[in-house]
Motif scaffolding. Sequence first.
Motif, PDB file in Angstrom:
ATOM      1  N   TYR A   1       0.820  -1.214   0.000  1.00 16.53           N
ATOM      2  CA  TYR A   1       0.000   0.000   0.000  1.00 16.53           C
ATOM      3  C   TYR A   1       0.858   1.269   0.000  1.00 16.53           C
ATOM      4  N   VAL A   2       1.946   1.252   0.741  1.00 15.72           N
ATOM      5  CA  VAL A   2       2.804   2.446   0.788  1.00 15.72           C
ATOM      6  C   VAL A   2       3.461   2.721  -0.560  1.00 15.72           C
ATOM      7  N   PHE A   3       3.868   1.667  -1.256  1.00 13.52           N
ATOM      8  CA  PHE A   3       4.592   1.860  -2.515  1.00 13.52           C
ATOM      9  C   PHE A   3       3.731   1.606  -3.756  1.00 13.52           C
ATOM     10  N   GLY A   4       2.450   1.296  -3.529  1.00 18.04           N
ATOM     11  CA  GLY A   4       1.558   1.094  -4.668  1.00 18.04           C
ATOM     12  C   GLY A   4       1.873  -0.136  -5.480  1.00 18.04           C
ATOM     13  N   LEU A   5       2.160  -1.237  -4.812  1.00 20.18           N
ATOM     14  CA  LEU A   5       2.491  -2.487  -5.497  1.00 20.18           C
ATOM     15  C   LEU A   5       1.233  -3.337  -5.662  1.00 20.18           C
ATOM     16  N   GLY A   6       0.662  -3.318  -6.844  1.00 28.14           N
ATOM     17  CA  GLY A   6      -0.520  -4.119  -7.118  1.00 28.14           C
ATOM     18  C   GLY A   6      -1.812  -3.518  -6.604  1.00 28.14           C
ATOM     19  N   VAL A   7      -1.695  -2.407  -5.896  1.00 24.72           N
ATOM     20  CA  VAL A   7      -2.861  -1.689  -5.377  1.00 24.72           C
ATOM     21  C   VAL A   7      -2.599  -0.202  -5.534  1.00 24.72           C
ATOM     22  N   GLU A   8      -3.655   0.584  -5.411  1.00 23.70           N
ATOM     23  CA  GLU A   8      -3.467   2.031  -5.447  1.00 23.70           C
ATOM     24  C   GLU A   8      -2.723   2.464  -4.188  1.00 23.70           C
TER      25      GLU A   8
ATOM     26  N   ASP B   1      -1.731   3.943  -0.899  1.00 23.20           N
ATOM     27  CA  ASP B   1      -2.620   4.368   0.194  1.00 23.20           C
ATOM     28  C   ASP B   1      -1.798   4.347   1.492  1.00 23.20           C
ATOM     29  N   TYR B   2      -1.234   5.504   1.842  1.00 24.53           N
ATOM     30  CA  TYR B   2      -0.355   5.571   3.011  1.00 24.53           C
ATOM     31  C   TYR B   2      -1.088   5.210   4.305  1.00 24.53           C
ATOM     32  N   GLU B   3      -2.339   5.621   4.422  1.00 25.38           N
ATOM     33  CA  GLU B   3      -3.072   5.364   5.662  1.00 25.38           C
ATOM     34  C   GLU B   3      -3.264   3.865   5.888  1.00 25.38           C
ATOM     35  N   THR B   4      -3.670   3.161   4.833  1.00 24.47           N
ATOM     36  CA  THR B   4      -3.849   1.710   4.962  1.00 24.47           C
ATOM     37  C   THR B   4      -2.511   1.031   5.242  1.00 24.47           C
ATOM     38  N   GLY B   5      -1.469   1.490   4.560  1.00 23.53           N
ATOM     39  CA  GLY B   5      -0.144   0.928   4.809  1.00 23.53           C
ATOM     40  C   GLY B   5       0.278   1.136   6.250  1.00 23.53           C
ATOM     41  N   ARG B   6       0.050   2.360   6.747  1.00 24.62           N
ATOM     42  CA  ARG B   6       0.418   2.659   8.139  1.00 24.62           C
ATOM     43  C   ARG B   6      -0.327   1.754   9.121  1.00 24.62           C
ATOM     44  N   LYS B   7      -1.602   1.518   8.852  1.00 23.57           N
ATOM     45  CA  LYS B   7      -2.391   0.666   9.757  1.00 23.57           C
ATOM     46  C   LYS B   7      -1.856  -0.767   9.800  1.00 23.57           C
TER      47      LYS B   7
END
Length: 271
Positions: free
Chosen positions: A164-171, A173-179
Amino acid sequence: MDREKYVTEISDLFAEGKFEEAYARLEDMASARAEELRGPAEAGDSKALYSLGLLYQDGVGVKKDFPMAVSLYKKAAEAGNTEAMNHLGRLYGNKKNGMYDEKECFAWYLRSAEAGDPRGEFMAGSLYEAGFGVEADISKALEWYRKSAARNVTEAEIALGDCYVFGLGVEKDYETGRKWYEKAVSEGDLNGSWRLGELYREGWGVEKNDRKAATLFRKASDAGIANGQILLARMYKEGTGVKKNPEKAEALLRKAAKYGSEGAEAELEKL
């Protein structure tokens, strides 16, 4: 085998300083354990097969016999033991034991994953992401990461955070990555801590906060995680989030380099 009796005897011998006798009793206990496992292993018990394989691999209680260990692991795996499948995956992924085979490594981890093992699910995901033994497929990697993370495998949680932080295969999304990173840290995996630190250092999805970044790097560093030590060293070198201290920076890098971190060695060359 009366394990409790052995443990009591061995503990007493160590307490009395009779180390030679204590180690001899440890060997006796290991031999007794090997004999205890033989019957169930011969009857096809997968757990016994796997456990006996570990003894043969390490030469504990039996004469070291690596081919025998591998044979026992395969029998255990064929009987459905996912620990044995994962162990075979590790062995085939190791370049130092004469078994290195990327496709076999992937095949055993995938088999474990398909059998519902959370560790196998994570490893299948990581191999799909890396293209190790299989064509790289980030979608399949994400599928396995999600299954593994749903069962609280922290490495899978961190891998999802990275995606999620680097957009690998998904849009992205820093917030989701952080969680996901925070969840891993809450479960005791401080590899999530230095990743959180990078979010605060860069201001990715959060307000930039160098002091908080340094605190998060320190948590990982104190746990002996090389990336945490390297990142904290940079903060000390630059005087960012902490008081500038080149000596502390060098000490942290040398600590990380001592345990084989190539990144730390590269940073030391820049000092």
